[in-house]
Scaffold this active site. Structure first.
Site, short mmCIF file in Angstrom:
data_model
loop_
_atom_site.label_atom_id
_atom_site.label_comp_id
_atom_site.label_asym_id
_atom_site.label_seq_id
_atom_site.Cartn_x
_atom_site.Cartn_y
_atom_site.Cartn_z
N LEU A 256 0.86 -1.18 0.00
CA LEU A 256 0.00 0.00 0.00
C LEU A 256 0.89 1.23 0.00
O LEU A 256 2.00 1.20 0.55
CB LEU A 256 -0.89 0.03 1.25
CG LEU A 256 -1.98 -1.04 1.39
CD1 LEU A 256 -2.72 -0.87 2.72
CD2 LEU A 256 -2.97 -0.99 0.23
N ASP A 257 0.41 2.32 -0.61
CA ASP A 257 1.15 3.57 -0.54
C ASP A 257 1.38 3.96 0.91
O ASP A 257 0.56 3.64 1.79
CB ASP A 257 0.38 4.70 -1.25
CG ASP A 257 0.35 4.51 -2.75
OD1 ASP A 257 1.14 3.70 -3.27
OD2 ASP A 257 -0.46 5.19 -3.40
N CYS A 258 2.45 4.67 1.16
CA CYS A 258 2.77 5.10 2.52
C CYS A 258 1.59 5.87 3.13
O CYS A 258 1.26 5.67 4.31
CB CYS A 258 4.02 5.97 2.51
SG CYS A 258 4.49 6.64 4.11
N THR A 260 -1.59 5.61 2.44
CA THR A 260 -2.83 4.86 2.46
C THR A 260 -2.88 3.94 3.67
O THR A 260 -1.90 3.28 4.00
CB THR A 260 -2.97 4.02 1.17
OG1 THR A 260 -2.88 4.89 0.04
CG2 THR A 260 -4.30 3.29 1.14
#
Length: 466
Positions: A256-258, A260
């Protein structure tokens, strides 16, 4: 929610997290293992067995370790752990600060250029601060002399770079080079007292050169374990009473994106990792995200029974994506395939549904069919409705701002609209002011070893929509 929900806090025992056992003991191990991690950046274990571990990742926490420089808020969050390291190596930090200034003035270097510059830097100074504080003054002088003879031989001309280019940059080749030339390098003198043979000398010289080379290359330091979900899991497993490396293993399945938050799964064995990776590639995974967006425009369909087009509360986005030509971290939608290199263009598809709308803010359910980098963020921005708090793809008017008329509820965290982020502490509230309102709400996949059992997990976001 999940098929067979465990207790709120799982127990760490014998190197594995299990659903049985005392929750009090689990809380103790969990608290001790992640004591250096701020509360709002700690992962939460939702489920674990011998094959997988499922967690809730908070926002502003990396999925896996990296080398990029942390943001100001992240660096402040993990200050205690890192400050101890800096204090223990104060002399090294002073040297690195000096070398960094030199590196900035000399511009960006290649690996070979930085290698040569590092040797020149080391041989131009009489005494170099190092981590090995056990070296006696005589040993430091001998090591310095060895560096001089390694670089320039018997000549006193320190401007001669002809020999520097021939010094290998790989450790094995460098060791062989020093062993072949150790008589010339030592020039009849004995080895430093801390070394037993030419191999020890090669290792010491290489570490010194490499340390300076890395500073000249301006390579960011690796993140600590506390700064990623993967690293925190390693801390949890290593804090258990088991010494087995197998029990402590963690394998990455997806990311996951940082910024998110939401559900993530990691594998506990290499075979489980391979099976789950194949599952992700085959698309036999259900991923559902919740997002707050500004000004979402519903699709319209021609309705023969009405006098005009009617709004549709669900639909899909199909576009081609490619890396941004000038901004390294960003992706973009490619309308014309001639705009970008065909090999870099990727198809992408997202199914969306409007769950609710109030004023100019919509709560969306997003299902990514493909898994492109920043796909949901790019797709929402493409629809002229960027996700709230997205500093990469949105404009200033979709970012959260502090309200002068802050109230007790939500600490005044509003985006000039009734989308509020609530928090129990001022510290967490400050974090939420900077967060991306994108949350991995639901994740469903077949168990890697019990394939007839489908695992499903859901968690709520840290923000509320009112």
């Amino acid at each position: 929610m999940m098929n067979d929900p465990p207790s709120a806090m799982t127990k760490i025992a014998n190197g594995a997290i299990s659903k049985s056992g005392s929750s009090e003991a689990a809380n103790t191990v969990y608290t001790e293992a992640l004591a250096s991690v701020p509360q709002h950046l700690r992962i939460q274990v939702l489920y674990s067995d011998d094959d997988i571990v499922v967690i809730h990742k908070p926002p502003n926490l990396r999925s896996v370790p990296g080398h990029a420089s942390p943001t100001k808020s992240d660096s402040e969050a993990v200050t205690t752990h890192n400050k101890r390291k800096l204090e223990d190596n104060e002399n090294v930090v002073v040297q690195q600060q000096s070398l960094t200034k030199n590196a900035e003035t000399m511009g960006r270097k290649t690996g070979q250029e930085a290698w040569i510059a590092a040797i020149q830097q080391l041989t131009s100074e009489e005494q170099i601060p190092t981590k090995n504080t056990s070296d006696c003054p005589e040993d430091k002088i001998r090591i310095q002399t060895c560096l001089q003879r390694l670089a320039y031989g018997d000549t006193k001309n320190n401007n001669d770079k002809s020999k520097l280019a021939s010094i290998p940059r790989k450790l094995k080749a460098f060791t062989r080079y020093v062993e072949r030339n150790h008589k010339r390098i030592l020039a009849g003198s004995s080895l430093p007292s801390s070394m037993q043979n030419a191999n020890d000398l090669a290792q010491t010289l290489y570490r010194r050169i490499e340390q300076v080379q890395k500073v000249l290359l301006n390579i960011p330091q690796s993140t600590s374990k506390e700064e990623s979900a993967f690293g925190q899991l390693e801390l949890l497993f290593s804090s258990s009473c088991s010494s087995s490396r197998v029990d402590q293993s963690v394998f990455v399945v997806h990311r996951l994106d940082c910024e998110t938050s939401g559900v993530m799964v990691f594998a506990r064995t290499s075979s489980a990792a391979a099976t789950l990776s194949a599952t992700w590639r085959s698309g036999n995974v259900t991923k559902v995200y919740h997002a707050l967006v500004k000004g979402w425009l519903k699709d319209t369909l021609d309705d023969e029974k009405s006098y005009g087009p009617t709004p549709q509360n669900s639909g899909e986005i199909r576009v081609c994506m490619a890396p941004h030509p000038t901004e390294r971290l960003k992706w973009r939608v490619v309308e014309n395939k001639g705009e970008s290199d065909d090999t870099k263009i990727k198809t992408s598809k997202t199914c969306w549904k409007v769950l609710s709308t109030k004023h100019d803010i919509s709560l969306l359910e997003l299902k990514p069919i493909t898994g492109r980098t920043h796909q949901l963020r790019v797709h929402c921005a493409y629809r002229k409705s960027p996700i709230l708090g997205d500093s990469l793809y949105s404009t200033e008017d979709t970012l959260f701002s502090r309200s002068n008329s802050a109230t007790n509820e939500g600490d005044g965290l509003v985006d000039r609209n009734p989308a509020k982020c609530h928090s129990s502490t001022k510290q967490e509230s400050s974090e939420l002011k900077q967060r991306l309102c994108l949350h991995a709400y639901h994740l469903s996949f077949p168990h890697p070893t019990m394939k007839e059992k489908r695992m499903s997990f859901s968690t709520e976001p840290g923000w509320t929509y009112k």
